[in-house]
Design an enzyme around this catalytic site. Structure first.
Site, PDB file in Angstrom:
ATOM      1  CB  THR A  75      27.909 167.884 105.851  1.00 30.99           C
ATOM      2  OG1 THR A  75      28.317 168.616 104.684  1.00 30.99           O
ATOM      3  CG2 THR A  75      26.767 166.960 105.472  1.00 30.99           C
ATOM      4  CB  THR A 109      29.058 168.260 100.474  1.00 32.23           C
ATOM      5  OG1 THR A 109      28.541 169.130  99.468  1.00 32.23           O
ATOM      6  CG2 THR A 109      30.500 167.901 100.160  1.00 32.23           C
ATOM      7  CG  PHE A 128      28.700 170.331  91.087  1.00 34.50           C
ATOM      8  CD1 PHE A 128      27.933 169.240  90.681  1.00 34.50           C
ATOM      9  CD2 PHE A 128      29.951 170.084  91.652  1.00 34.50           C
ATOM     10  CE1 PHE A 128      28.408 167.942  90.813  1.00 34.50           C
ATOM     11  CE2 PHE A 128      30.433 168.785  91.789  1.00 34.50           C
ATOM     12  CZ  PHE A 128      29.653 167.711  91.372  1.00 34.50           C
ATOM     13  CG  LEU A 129      23.236 174.272  93.246  1.00 39.22           C
ATOM     14  CD1 LEU A 129      21.957 174.342  94.061  1.00 39.22           C
ATOM     15  CD2 LEU A 129      22.930 174.327  91.747  1.00 39.22           C
ATOM     16  CG  PHE A 151      37.401 179.418  90.324  1.00 31.54           C
ATOM     17  CD1 PHE A 151      36.075 179.636  90.007  1.00 31.54           C
ATOM     18  CD2 PHE A 151      37.705 179.130  91.638  1.00 31.54           C
ATOM     19  CE1 PHE A 151      35.093 179.566  90.959  1.00 31.54           C
ATOM     20  CE2 PHE A 151      36.715 179.033  92.606  1.00 31.54           C
ATOM     21  CZ  PHE A 151      35.404 179.250  92.257  1.00 31.54           C
ATOM     22  CB  ALA A 168      44.672 187.808  93.055  1.00 27.72           C
ATOM     23  N   GLY A 169      42.343 187.380  95.329  1.00 29.59           N
ATOM     24  CA  GLY A 169      41.402 188.012  96.263  1.00 29.59           C
ATOM     25  C   GLY A 169      41.855 187.810  97.698  1.00 29.59           C
ATOM     26  CB  CYS A 176      31.151 174.902  99.729  1.00 28.78           C
ATOM     27  SG  CYS A 176      29.370 174.828  99.766  1.00 28.78           S
TER      28      CYS A 176
HETATM   29  C1  UDX Z   1      31.416 176.837  95.570  1.00 24.75           C
HETATM   30  C2  UDX Z   1      31.532 176.030  94.292  1.00 24.75           C
HETATM   31  O1  UDX Z   1      31.819 176.906  93.211  1.00 24.75           O
HETATM   32  C3  UDX Z   1      30.202 175.329  94.009  1.00 24.75           C
HETATM   33  O2  UDX Z   1      30.330 174.530  92.857  1.00 24.75           O
HETATM   34  C4  UDX Z   1      29.872 174.452  95.218  1.00 24.75           C
HETATM   35  O3  UDX Z   1      28.640 173.756  95.013  1.00 24.75           O
HETATM   36  C5  UDX Z   1      29.771 175.297  96.457  1.00 24.75           C
HETATM   37  O4  UDX Z   1      31.019 175.996  96.668  1.00 24.75           O
HETATM   38  P1  UDX Z   1      30.428 179.148  96.303  1.00 24.75           P
HETATM   39  O5  UDX Z   1      31.077 178.845  97.623  1.00 24.75           O
HETATM   40  O6  UDX Z   1      29.017 179.603  96.292  1.00 24.75           O
HETATM   41  O7  UDX Z   1      30.456 177.825  95.349  1.00 24.75           O
HETATM   42  O8  UDX Z   1      31.273 180.302  95.643  1.00 24.75           O
HETATM   43  P2  UDX Z   1      32.352 180.451  94.515  1.00 24.75           P
HETATM   44  O9  UDX Z   1      31.841 181.440  93.568  1.00 24.75           O
HETATM   45  O10 UDX Z   1      32.799 179.139  94.024  1.00 24.75           O
HETATM   46  O11 UDX Z   1      33.576 181.141  95.338  1.00 24.75           O
HETATM   47  C6  UDX Z   1      34.124 180.424  96.420  1.00 24.75           C
HETATM   48  C7  UDX Z   1      35.165 181.344  97.081  1.00 24.75           C
HETATM   49  O12 UDX Z   1      36.273 181.546  96.195  1.00 24.75           O
HETATM   50  C8  UDX Z   1      34.634 182.740  97.426  1.00 24.75           C
HETATM   51  O13 UDX Z   1      35.190 183.153  98.666  1.00 24.75           O
HETATM   52  C9  UDX Z   1      35.173 183.610  96.292  1.00 24.75           C
HETATM   53  O14 UDX Z   1      35.354 184.964  96.691  1.00 24.75           O
HETATM   54  C10 UDX Z   1      36.511 182.949  96.024  1.00 24.75           C
HETATM   55  N1  UDX Z   1      37.006 183.148  94.660  1.00 24.75           N
HETATM   56  C11 UDX Z   1      36.318 182.621  93.620  1.00 24.75           C
HETATM   57  C12 UDX Z   1      38.210 183.830  94.460  1.00 24.75           C
HETATM   58  O15 UDX Z   1      38.831 184.317  95.404  1.00 24.75           O
HETATM   59  N2  UDX Z   1      38.692 183.975  93.198  1.00 24.75           N
HETATM   60  C13 UDX Z   1      38.031 183.460  92.120  1.00 24.75           C
HETATM   61  O16 UDX Z   1      38.510 183.633  90.997  1.00 24.75           O
HETATM   62  C14 UDX Z   1      36.799 182.773  92.336  1.00 24.75           C
END
Ligand code: UDX
Length: 440
Positions: free
Chosen positions: A86, A122, A152-153, A252, A255-256, A263
């Site tokens: 989506t 979603t 929520f993967l 979570f 910092a990045g 998603c």
């Molecule tokens: C996310 C959700 O976690 C998941 O539940 C949903 O189903 C799909 O979207 P995903 O996109 O696979 O999963 O990655 P995730 O590990 O959540 O990280 C998402 C983004 O946030 C990435 O770009 C990651 O680098 C960033 N991130 C994550 C940070 O910058 N800092 C963090 O502490 C965690």
């Protein structure tokens, strides 16, 4: 029980492989016949740790099959998952539901009595109601249910997340559907993972609210990191200090370079659009989206500023995060073209990103390992937290490169690692180590 899953992508394949077992046969469907043929020959079109082995195991036990014949499979299935994409609608930032609706049309033509249609994709609030209308229109006399069951993967740990969910959310009020979903997730229920039954609309909204809350945390800590750099604080200490508050929690808060992936960006934009269409503005989320986009521009500017007297930049990691081959909405997609447009020679290393078809990287050159990039660079930029990058030999880097600069947007290394090395080390929300002057 016979399950089918329309959409053999990151979500559909993991869901299919994890649900397939002796008393639950799964058919993973896709309109892309080439993809289905590859899957039948054991070639997995995506990189997801553990998925290849799991699929082969389930195919060998004949509990998992693949097909591109959606109509035929729908006729013979008790439960149909819709797990298609989506993506963001280019015109108005809302969720593009065209794939979901074409699944609904296909199902409507072939559905049999007492089928359960499950939205794993979603989808904005109210989509399940629309799917029900589409199916009802051409099947007024049969009994069926449309259920919301968002995923929520996390890419890179999707199998673990499926087997060990923080929670399973199911939107339906139908008794038959409730018992069928309890049976489908019997393994997770036996292992005491929480299953929440609610209405379809609440279930649809839980997914968006969950991703939006996570995206907000990331932008929050990234902007705190910007302030840390100005006032000489350390963002890792801030993350630790606030994360010990049980109401905040430690996860979570790394910092990045900003969030990417298929998603967070699309779901945040879609939720803002939903807010607009129901006159319930999601103002905070608008700021999150803008802040994330702005951050990528600012990172390009920072690299250009730090590397202004250099010519050759090596980018380590282009996927949007580690343990995936996915580059959708990755910061690298804007940062690398910015550097090339500024006249830098850019080389790239990434252990999983596929090299073909990424127009943003066409003028960069790929290397097969970190040290080959280092040999061609006088500044290294780290965008992704791959273990290969975390474990790279910094002494070797400082020997290969002349007066090397490392700009680490993932804070992969401790500042102490650079005290004795001839490397100028920039990171996020922490002091810069400019050891060139200190080396005797
Ligand atoms: C996310 C959700 O976690 C998941 O539940 C949903 O189903 C799909 O979207 P995903 O996109 O696979 O999963 O990655 P995730 O590990 O959540 O990280 C998402 C983004 O946030 C990435 O770009 C990651 O680098 C960033 N991130 C994550 C940070 O910058 N800092 C963090 O502490 C965690």
């Amino acid at each position: 029980m016979k399950l089918s899953i329309i959409g053999s992508g990151y979500v559909g394949l993991v869901t299919g492989a994890c649900l397939a077992n002796v008393d639950q046969h799964v058919t993973c469907l896709d309109i892309d016949e080439k993809k289905i043929n590859k899957l039948r020959n054991g070639i997995i079109p995506i990189y997801e740790p553990g998925l290849e082995g799991l699929i082969k195991e389930k195919v060998a036990s004949s509990s998992l099959t693949f097909s591109s014949n959606i109509s035929e499979t729908v006729k013979n299935t008790d439960v149909i998952f819709i797990a298609v994409g989506t993506p963001t609608n280019k015109e108005n930032d809302s969720a593009d539901l065209s794939q979901v609706y074409s699944c609904a049309e296909e199902i409507a033509k072939n559905i049999k009595n007492n089928t359960i249609v499950i939205l794993k994709s979603t989808v904005p609030v109210g989509t399940c109601d629309k799917i029900e209308e589409i199916i009802n229109l051409s099947n007024p006399s049969i009994n069926f249910d449309v259920v919301s069951n968002p995923e929520f993967l996390r890419e890179g740990s999707a199998i673990f997340d499926f087997e060990n969910p923080d929670r399973i959310i199911i939107g339906t009020k139908e008794k038959n559907s409730i018992s069928t979903l309890n049976s489908i997730y019997k393994k997770q229920i036996k292992n005491n993972f929480p299953v929440i039954f609610t209405t379809r609309r609440s279930s649809e909204l839980i997914k968006y609210a969950s991703n939006s809350m996570l995206a907000m945390r990331i932008i929050f800590i990234n902007e705190i990191a910007d302030l840390c750099e100005k006032v000489g604080a350390n963002v890792e200490d801030i993350s630790l200090g606030i994360g010990l508050d049980k109401r905040i929690g430690p996860d979570f808060l790394n910092a990045g370079p900003g969030f990417g992936g298929s998603c967070f960006p699309k779901d945040a934009r879609a939720l803002v659009e939903s807010g607009k269409s129901y006159n319930a503005p999601q103002n905070l989320l608008k700021a999150v989206i803008d802040g994330n986009e702005k951050r990528k521009e600012n990172l390009s500017k920072r690299i250009i500023e730090v590397a202004k007297n250099r010519k050759n930049i090596g980018v380590l990691g282009v996927t949007y995060k580690a343990n995936t081959d996915d580059i959708r909405e990755a910061p690298s997609l804007s940062i690398i073209p910015d550097l090339i447009n500024k006249g830098f020679n850019v080389s790239i290393y990434d252990p999983q990103a596929s090299r073909d078809g990424i127009k943003e990287f066409e003028e960069a050159n790929w290397e097969s390992d970190i040290y080959s990039v280092a040999k061609k660079s006088d500044c290294l930029v780290i965008l992704t937290e791959w273990s290969e990058i975390i474990s790279m030999d910094l002494k070797k880097i400082s020997d290969i490169m002349t007066q090397p600069i490392i700009i680490d947007f993932r804070n992969l290394f401790s500042l102490d690692s650079f005290k004795k090395l001839n490397i100028e080390y920039h990171s996020i929300g922490r002091e810069t180590i400019n050891s060139h002057k200190e080396v005797e």
